[in-house]
Write a protein that holds these residues in place. Structure first.
Motif, mmCIF file in Angstrom:
data_model
loop_
_atom_site.group_PDB
_atom_site.id
_atom_site.type_symbol
_atom_site.label_atom_id
_atom_site.label_comp_id
_atom_site.label_asym_id
_atom_site.label_seq_id
_atom_site.Cartn_x
_atom_site.Cartn_y
_atom_site.Cartn_z
ATOM 1 N N ALA A 156 -61.321 2.932 -26.284
ATOM 2 C CA ALA A 156 -61.308 2.068 -27.475
ATOM 3 C C ALA A 156 -59.901 1.585 -27.803
ATOM 4 C CB ALA A 156 -61.895 2.821 -28.670
ATOM 5 N N GLN A 157 -58.909 2.345 -27.401
ATOM 6 C CA GLN A 157 -57.509 1.966 -27.622
ATOM 7 C C GLN A 157 -56.926 1.226 -26.412
ATOM 8 O OE1 GLN A 157 -55.771 2.438 -30.525
ATOM 9 N NE2 GLN A 157 -57.738 3.153 -31.357
ATOM 10 N N TYR A 158 -57.780 0.867 -25.464
ATOM 11 C CA TYR A 158 -57.380 0.152 -24.245
ATOM 12 C C TYR A 158 -56.413 0.966 -23.379
ATOM 13 C CZ TYR A 158 -59.543 -3.618 -26.852
ATOM 14 O OH TYR A 158 -60.429 -4.376 -27.582
ATOM 15 N N ALA A 159 -56.434 2.285 -23.563
ATOM 16 C CA ALA A 159 -55.636 3.162 -22.701
ATOM 17 C C ALA A 159 -56.502 3.516 -21.501
ATOM 18 C CB ALA A 159 -55.204 4.402 -23.471
ATOM 19 N N ASN A 160 -56.717 2.517 -20.646
ATOM 20 C CA ASN A 160 -57.729 2.653 -19.603
ATOM 21 C C ASN A 160 -57.397 3.730 -18.575
ATOM 22 O OD1 ASN A 160 -59.339 0.641 -20.717
ATOM 23 N ND2 ASN A 160 -58.197 -0.981 -19.674
ATOM 24 N N GLY A 161 -56.112 3.883 -18.241
ATOM 25 C CA GLY A 161 -55.742 4.914 -17.285
ATOM 26 C C GLY A 161 -56.052 6.311 -17.804
ATOM 27 N N VAL A 162 -55.769 6.523 -19.087
ATOM 28 C CA VAL A 162 -56.060 7.816 -19.710
ATOM 29 C C VAL A 162 -57.571 8.040 -19.752
ATOM 30 C CG1 VAL A 162 -55.848 9.182 -21.827
ATOM 31 C CG2 VAL A 162 -53.942 7.750 -21.068
ATOM 32 N N ALA A 163 -58.307 6.991 -20.142
ATOM 33 C CA ALA A 163 -59.770 7.102 -20.220
ATOM 34 C C ALA A 163 -60.367 7.466 -18.861
ATOM 35 C CB ALA A 163 -60.360 5.790 -20.728
ATOM 36 N N ILE A 164 -59.885 6.806 -17.811
ATOM 37 C CA ILE A 164 -60.397 7.076 -16.469
ATOM 38 C C ILE A 164 -60.147 8.530 -16.086
ATOM 39 C CG2 ILE A 164 -60.010 6.578 -14.013
ATOM 40 C CD1 ILE A 164 -59.592 3.615 -14.890
ATOM 41 N N ASP A 165 -58.957 9.034 -16.433
ATOM 42 C CA ASP A 165 -58.638 10.424 -16.113
ATOM 43 C C ASP A 165 -59.633 11.378 -16.779
ATOM 44 O OD1 ASP A 165 -56.814 12.660 -15.193
ATOM 45 O OD2 ASP A 165 -56.698 12.954 -17.358
ATOM 46 N N TYR A 166 -59.915 11.136 -18.065
ATOM 47 C CA TYR A 166 -60.867 11.999 -18.770
ATOM 48 C C TYR A 166 -62.255 11.906 -18.124
ATOM 49 C CZ TYR A 166 -57.789 13.117 -22.721
ATOM 50 O OH TYR A 166 -56.783 13.602 -23.507
ATOM 51 N N PHE A 167 -62.707 10.694 -17.842
ATOM 52 C CA PHE A 167 -64.053 10.516 -17.306
ATOM 53 C C PHE A 167 -64.175 11.106 -15.893
ATOM 54 C CE2 PHE A 167 -64.452 6.613 -20.235
ATOM 55 C CZ PHE A 167 -64.985 7.402 -21.246
ATOM 56 N N GLU A 168 -63.117 10.987 -15.096
ATOM 57 C CA GLU A 168 -63.160 11.563 -13.749
ATOM 58 C C GLU A 168 -63.229 13.090 -13.800
ATOM 59 O OE1 GLU A 168 -59.774 9.929 -11.723
ATOM 60 O OE2 GLU A 168 -60.917 8.203 -10.978
ATOM 61 N N ARG A 169 -62.560 13.669 -14.798
ATOM 62 C CA ARG A 169 -62.598 15.131 -14.917
ATOM 63 C C ARG A 169 -63.952 15.629 -15.411
ATOM 64 N NH1 ARG A 169 -58.091 17.530 -18.400
ATOM 65 N NH2 ARG A 169 -57.610 15.448 -19.184
ATOM 66 N N VAL A 170 -64.594 14.831 -16.284
ATOM 67 C CA VAL A 170 -65.854 15.296 -16.858
ATOM 68 C C VAL A 170 -67.039 15.010 -15.935
ATOM 69 C CG1 VAL A 170 -66.580 13.235 -18.161
ATOM 70 C CG2 VAL A 170 -67.081 15.516 -19.067
ATOM 71 N N ALA A 171 -66.914 14.028 -15.041
ATOM 72 C CA ALA A 171 -68.050 13.622 -14.211
ATOM 73 C C ALA A 171 -68.707 14.783 -13.463
ATOM 74 C CB ALA A 171 -67.614 12.518 -13.238
ATOM 75 N N PRO A 172 -67.943 15.668 -12.813
ATOM 76 C CA PRO A 172 -68.598 16.775 -12.087
ATOM 77 C C PRO A 172 -69.295 17.773 -13.011
ATOM 78 C CG PRO A 172 -66.315 16.465 -11.351
ATOM 79 C CD PRO A 172 -66.479 15.673 -12.601
ATOM 80 N N LEU A 173 -69.031 17.691 -14.304
ATOM 81 C CA LEU A 173 -69.605 18.655 -15.245
ATOM 82 C C LEU A 173 -70.900 18.163 -15.882
ATOM 83 C CD1 LEU A 173 -66.305 19.554 -17.181
ATOM 84 C CD2 LEU A 173 -67.209 20.631 -15.095
ATOM 85 N N LEU A 174 -71.257 16.893 -15.624
ATOM 86 C CA LEU A 174 -72.385 16.289 -16.345
ATOM 87 C C LEU A 174 -73.711 16.431 -15.641
ATOM 88 C CD1 LEU A 174 -70.687 13.030 -17.654
ATOM 89 C CD2 LEU A 174 -71.115 15.151 -18.889
ATOM 90 N N ASP A 175 -73.725 16.686 -14.347
ATOM 91 C CA ASP A 175 -74.978 16.895 -13.596
ATOM 92 C C ASP A 175 -75.952 15.722 -13.746
ATOM 93 O OD1 ASP A 175 -74.898 20.327 -14.581
ATOM 94 O OD2 ASP A 175 -74.158 19.435 -12.721
ATOM 95 N N GLY A 176 -75.382 14.518 -13.926
ATOM 96 C CA GLY A 176 -76.229 13.332 -14.030
ATOM 97 C C GLY A 176 -77.049 13.232 -15.283
ATOM 98 N N GLN A 177 -76.828 14.115 -16.252
ATOM 99 C CA GLN A 177 -77.664 14.119 -17.472
ATOM 100 C C GLN A 177 -77.060 13.316 -18.597
ATOM 101 O OE1 GLN A 177 -78.256 18.225 -18.382
ATOM 102 N NE2 GLN A 177 -79.286 18.690 -16.454
#
Length: 225
Positions: A200-221
């Motif tokens: 939301a703050q257009y800090a796209n690099g930071v956002a990508i880092d968070y999403f890449e770290r959480v992706a393996p934890l979501l199990d597609g749900q």
């Protein structure tokens, strides 16, 4: 303050020992002198200086200083190292009641301050800072993973207890602490929320880092927008 007094020339053996070991690193010089002074060596006795057995690295030197602390100040320093480079005294016994009262913690911090490990940064907040980030890192790394994970969860819970506004202001901090905890639900929750806030703050690099770290934890749900 000079260890030998302002008017006293340091012995050549001390200068040679500290210069050789520190390789000119001012922080290393300071820590070596603190360590040598703590050994109770007469700094005017050149033979005693030559016989000193010093830790082999800056890391081991700081660790030896931490290990020689009495139990209560050492435990206070360890809790503070999980909070971060800077911390406020009143938070420590709230995060870890086993430290004792706030009065106890203040006394521990006075001891740590007298040893040049931490210093008072903002008096009105009782905010302290590790004098050198290396001290925080070494203290933190000296604890087993499971203990660090538990303390990170306690710090995260302490932030949450301050209410909704505090949570929204500290999403990055909450993501950091829960990422290093073993609380999978909160780890997922705050990584996603911090990522969305960054996006939301257009800090796209930071956002990508968070999403890449959480992706393996979501199990597609779960998905983010």
């Amino acid at each position: 303050e000079p260890l030998l007094g302002a008017e006293t020339e340091p012995p050549r053996a001390l200068v040679d020992l500290v210069t050789t070991r520190s390789q000119g690193n001012p922080f290393y010089v300071e820590e070596l002198l603190n360590y040598i002074q703590g050994q109770g060596v007469d700094l005017r006795d050149e033979s005693a200086i030559r016989e000193l057995q010093l830790p082999e690295s800056l890391h081991s030197l700081i660790l030896s200083r931490v290990d020689t602390l009495s139990e209560e100040p050492r435990r206070t320093l360890k809790i503070a190292s999980v909070v971060g480079r800077s911390f406020v005294a009143p938070a420590l016994p709230e995060i870890y009641p086993e430290l004792g009262t706030l009065g106890d913690v203040r006394e521990h911090l006075r001891t740590l301050g007298s040893l040049d490990l931490v210093r008072l940064d903002r008096e009105h907040e009782e905010a302290y800072i590790f004098k050198h980030v290396v001290t925080q890192e070494v203290t933190y790394e000296s604890m087993p993973f499971a203990i660090r994970a538990d303390l990170h969860e306690r710090v995260g819970g302490h932030i949450e207890e301050a209410g909704t506004d505090a949570i929204e202001r500290n999403l990055d901090l909450l993501a950091h602490h829960y990422w290093h905890s073993e609380n999978l639900d909160k780890k997922r929750n705050y990584l996603v929320r911090a990522g969305e806030a960054a996006k939301a703050q257009y800090a796209n690099g930071v956002a990508i880092d968070y999403f890449e770290r959480v992706a393996p934890l979501l199990d597609g749900q779960e998905r983010w927008g």
